[in-house]
Enzyme design. Structure first.
Site, PDB file in Angstrom:
ATOM      1  CE  LYS A 178      -6.917   0.217  -5.988  1.00 18.88           C
ATOM      2  NZ  LYS A 178      -5.646   0.894  -5.628  1.00 18.88           N
ATOM      3  CB  THR A 233     -11.300  15.164   2.227  1.00 19.38           C
ATOM      4  OG1 THR A 233     -10.427  15.217   3.378  1.00 19.38           O
ATOM      5  CG2 THR A 233     -12.713  15.490   2.672  1.00 19.38           C
ATOM      6  CD  GLU A 253      -6.961   5.590   9.490  1.00 20.34           C
ATOM      7  OE1 GLU A 253      -5.812   5.908   9.102  1.00 20.34           O
ATOM      8  OE2 GLU A 253      -7.198   4.578  10.165  1.00 20.34           O
ATOM      9  CB  CYS A 287      -3.058  12.170   6.549  1.00 19.12           C
ATOM     10  SG  CYS A 287      -2.810  10.892   7.807  1.00 19.12           S
ATOM     11  CD  GLU A 382      -3.841  16.071   3.162  1.00 19.77           C
ATOM     12  OE1 GLU A 382      -3.423  15.445   4.146  1.00 19.77           O
ATOM     13  OE2 GLU A 382      -4.717  15.631   2.385  1.00 19.77           O
TER      14      GLU A 382
END
Length: 482
Positions: A178, A233, A253, A287, A382
């Site tokens: 997906k 996350t 990940e 990332c 992030e």
């Protein structure tokens, strides 16, 4: 040459392109122009059921296929990718919004990953164990899990498709992929090439849909045996909770806040371009982006000045202009990054360059903030945009403390000519990957994409990835006499 893209509003299930059961569709948009590129299917739970069932039917035959033949088929796939590099590069660049040269690099990387696992497919072995007497034999055998769910984000779809799908297939699993509904076109094109290479129907299925619909249905599916997720996350925690309900192993990940740490003895002519590239490549939407810059005080002012000048000189434009940086990928991502810039101003962070949207569209100027306190969101969260937070340090101990003062543990880059110091820091930093005098892993074959802390846990994409997609069976035999 026929297009590698499927007909409008289609997805790949059981080796056939087909619409969603309810005929739902989603629009894929060019981030530079905000015009529609094409439509893809909007999968729901029924479509996920169909894709998982197709993968389940295909699994016994694929798992029983000679691993050398699996490898040969993957190599045919890799060869077809090389034959279509320019079309794939344009698809990747336009879909994501990055310069064409960046899209081309992504395709080369994806090709290299698939070719690597083509060679590894028949090298996966168990071990023979010692026994207490010659009357016993003990050994292990690695076996595929079965149906693997792979969910990837929009930022580097070609690379992430290859890094997760190739080892899963090489190990004998079947896959339901997906991709993000925002940038699914390269995964579709890669899947079409896999089909042309001779991949049996149902071995690789690609479904598109919203995360709350298709993604949630896939990660909660009772007939999925392994889950690989790449993304935020927060979503990773939700995926892990879904996997826990079915006791399914999961590979995550997740996010990062990677530091470039520059000591006074570093070669700045080498370091500066790499640092700038680490936060402007793909508009910082990676990332592992080098979003923190930690500089030793004797060279702090020079480094900040040179980095800011290079950031200010970054050329922005659409994918086909092939400049230095493109737009952010979506209106939602533009709002997210703009919100962080507004918060940085409110927090009193010292702006050196950038700090605002630029021109028409989802462009944000490359931005540098200096003297960023460690408690600010700018230093901790992030952002996923071209925004760099700079901090100064004195001595190795403070550098180590700043490197580790993060919830994330993805990548740390160390710039120094002192090899002993670099090796000590590599041991002390809490990150899954360390690079010395380079950004990331250039020049290393089979480098694993390891992660620590809130960045997740993974052996994907490197020399150990086949182990990620297999389960070990132990066999003990008592040898009876005649």
């Amino acid at each position: 040459m026929p297009s590698l893209q499927p007909p409008p509003a289609q997805q790949l299930i059981g080796g056939e392109w087909m619409p969603a059961r309810d005929k739902g569709e989603l629009e894929v948009v060019d981030p530079a122009t905000r015009d529609a590129i094409q439509t893809v299917a909007r999968a729901g739970a029924d479509d996920i059921d169909d894709a998982v069932a197709a993968a389940r039917r295909a699994f016994p035959g694929w798992a029983a296929t000679n691993p050398s033949e699996r490898g040969a088929l993957l190599r045919r796939w890799a060869d077809l990718i090389m034959a279509h590099v320019e079309e794939l590069a344009a698809t990747e660049a336009r879909d994501v919004g990055k310069p064409l040269s960046g899209g081309r690099l992504n395709i080369y990387i994806a090709h290299g990953i698939i070719d690597y696992f083509a060679g590894a497919a028949d090298k996966l072995t168990g071990v023979t164990l010692p026994t207490r007497t010659p009357d016993y034999l003990g050994y292990t055998r690695p076996e595929p899990y079965g149906v693997c769910a792979v969910l990837i984000p929009w930022n580097v779809p070609a690379v992430l498709t290859a890094a997760n799908v190739a080892p899963a297939l090489a190990a004998g699993n079947t896959v339901v992929l997906k991709p993000s509904e925002i940038a699914p076109l390269t995964p579709f094109a890669l899947a079409e090439l896999a089909r042309q290479a001779g991949l049996p129907p149902g071995v690789l299925n690609v479904v598109t849909g919203l995360g709350g619909d298709a993604g949630a249905a896939l990660t909660a599916h009772r007939d999925v045996n392994h889950i690989s997720f790449v993304g935020s996350t927060a979503t990773g925690r939700a995926v892990m909770a879904a996997a826990a309900r079915n006791l399914v192993p999961v590979k995550l990940e997740l996010g990062g806040k990677s530091p470039n740490v520059v000591f006074a003895d570093a070669d700045l002519d080498v370091a500066i371009p790499a640092i700038v590239g680490s936060i402007t490549e793909n508009a910082g939407q990676n990332c592992y982006a080098g979003s923190r810059l930690i500089v030793e005080r004797p060279v702090h002012a020079e480094v900040v000045e040179r980095v800011a000048a290079a950031m200010a000189a970054t050329r922005l434009g659409p994918w086909d202009a092939d400049l230095d940086m493109g737009p952010l990928i979506s209106a939602a991502q533009f709002r997210r990054v703009s919100g962080h810039l507004e918060q940085a101003r409110a927090d009193g962070a010292r702006l050196v360059t950038g700090g605002a949207p630029l021109g028409d569209g989802w462009y944000v100027s490359p931005t540098v903030y200096d003297d960023v306190d460690s408690h600010l969101r700018l230093a901790r969260e992030e952002i996923f945009g071209p925004v760099l937070a700079v901090q100064a340090f004195s001595g190795t101990d403070e550098a180590t403390a700043l490197m580790n003062d993060s919830d994330f543990g993805l990548l740390a880059c160390i710039w120094t000519n002192d090899v002993s110091r670099a090796l000590r820091l590599a041991a002390e930093v809490r990150a899954g990957q360390v690079a010395v005098n380079q950004f990331h892993d250039a020049g290393v074959i089979g480098f694993p994409f390891n992660l620590q802390k809130d960045s997740g846990f993974s052996r994907g994409g490197g020399y150990g990835a086949l182990r990620e997609y297999t389960q070990e069976k132990a066999v003990a035999v008592r040898l009876l006499g005649p």
